[in-house]
Motif scaffolding. Structure first.
Motif, mmCIF file in Angstrom:
data_model
loop_
_atom_site.group_PDB
_atom_site.id
_atom_site.type_symbol
_atom_site.label_atom_id
_atom_site.label_comp_id
_atom_site.label_asym_id
_atom_site.label_seq_id
_atom_site.Cartn_x
_atom_site.Cartn_y
_atom_site.Cartn_z
ATOM 1 N N ALA A 131 0.837 -1.201 0.000
ATOM 2 C CA ALA A 131 0.000 0.000 0.000
ATOM 3 C C ALA A 131 0.869 1.248 0.000
ATOM 4 N N MET A 132 1.994 1.206 0.689
ATOM 5 C CA MET A 132 2.914 2.350 0.711
ATOM 6 C C MET A 132 3.435 2.641 -0.689
ATOM 7 N N LEU A 133 3.696 1.594 -1.460
ATOM 8 C CA LEU A 133 4.197 1.788 -2.813
ATOM 9 C C LEU A 133 3.126 2.403 -3.706
ATOM 10 N N LEU A 134 1.902 1.906 -3.599
ATOM 11 C CA LEU A 134 0.818 2.442 -4.419
ATOM 12 C C LEU A 134 0.496 3.890 -4.055
ATOM 13 N N VAL A 135 0.293 4.149 -2.782
ATOM 14 C CA VAL A 135 -0.052 5.501 -2.345
ATOM 15 C C VAL A 135 1.114 6.449 -2.577
ATOM 16 N N GLY A 136 2.314 5.999 -2.257
ATOM 17 C CA GLY A 136 3.499 6.833 -2.484
ATOM 18 C C GLY A 136 3.692 7.175 -3.948
ATOM 19 N N GLY A 137 3.416 6.222 -4.829
ATOM 20 C CA GLY A 137 3.520 6.482 -6.268
ATOM 21 C C GLY A 137 2.520 7.521 -6.740
ATOM 22 N N MET A 138 1.296 7.428 -6.227
ATOM 23 C CA MET A 138 0.282 8.419 -6.611
ATOM 24 C C MET A 138 0.653 9.804 -6.103
ATOM 25 N N PHE A 139 1.132 9.882 -4.864
ATOM 26 C CA PHE A 139 1.506 11.181 -4.319
ATOM 27 C C PHE A 139 2.756 11.734 -4.992
ATOM 28 N N THR A 140 3.680 10.877 -5.412
ATOM 29 C CA THR A 140 4.856 11.332 -6.138
ATOM 30 C C THR A 140 4.448 11.920 -7.485
ATOM 31 N N ALA A 141 3.499 11.283 -8.154
ATOM 32 C CA ALA A 141 2.982 11.842 -9.414
ATOM 33 C C ALA A 141 2.322 13.200 -9.164
ATOM 34 N N ALA A 142 1.613 13.335 -8.046
ATOM 35 C CA ALA A 142 0.986 14.613 -7.710
ATOM 36 C C ALA A 142 2.044 15.689 -7.473
ATOM 37 N N VAL A 143 3.153 15.332 -6.831
ATOM 38 C CA VAL A 143 4.236 16.297 -6.599
ATOM 39 C C VAL A 143 4.801 16.794 -7.930
#
Length: 172
Positions: free
Chosen positions: A12-24
């Protein structure tokens, strides 16, 4: 009754972190565009920069948590079968039902924060954001509304830091 299967899902950390990294990345591109196109003082530019700063701080703190903390409990379940979705409208009062094949998925991840490093980083990010916002305003680059919103966001980042502080073990 529908069958229930447990599937191996990415962290879940990888999925959520990936989405937030794209948002950044997207917020950084938007801030760059606003910097070159908006007139000064600007409300939108400082708000986008502050939001980008906060999301980037959250991504870095997530990485620090995953590197410095122990593994927690993870669960994931997926179920396929016949589902019914109801839509209730208020004007005119009626309920529409849609039934057909569908899927349901639920996942959770509990991570025990074991280090103070993520909280300390968030405190530093909060202070840095507040200092940047004040400097940006004193330089005549932002409006009072944008400055106020961004300082409130810096306060929230500090609150995330308070919540990220490791809790002492309580014996049962």
């Amino acid at each position: 009754m529908p069958k229930s299967k447990t599937h191996r899902l990415p962290s879940a950390m990888l999925l959520v972190g990936g989405m937030f990294t794209a948002a950044v990345v997207l917020l950084t591109l938007l801030a760059r565009h606003l910097y070159w196109t908006e007139r000064r003082p600007s409300t939108g530019l400082i708000m986008v920069v502050a939001f980008d700063w906060a999301v980037a701080a959250m991504v870095v703190s997530m990485i620090l948590v995953s590197l410095t903390s122990g593994r927690g409990r993870r669960t994931a379940k997926a179920r396929r079968g016949r589902v019914t979705v109801e839509l209730q409208e208020s004007e005119p009062r009626r309920t529409t039902r849609l039934t057909g094949p569908g899927a349901e998925m639920a996942a959770s991840a509990d991570i025990k924060v074991g280090s103070r490093l993520p909280a300390l980083f968030l405190y530093a990010a909060s202070a840095g954001l507040a200092a940047f916002v004040i400097w940006f305003h004193l330089d005549g680059q932002s409006t009072w509304i944008g400055t106020g919103f961004s300082l409130v966001l810096a306060f929230y980042v500090g609150n995330w830091a308070r919540n990220a502080w490791p809790r002492p073990e309580t014996g049962s």
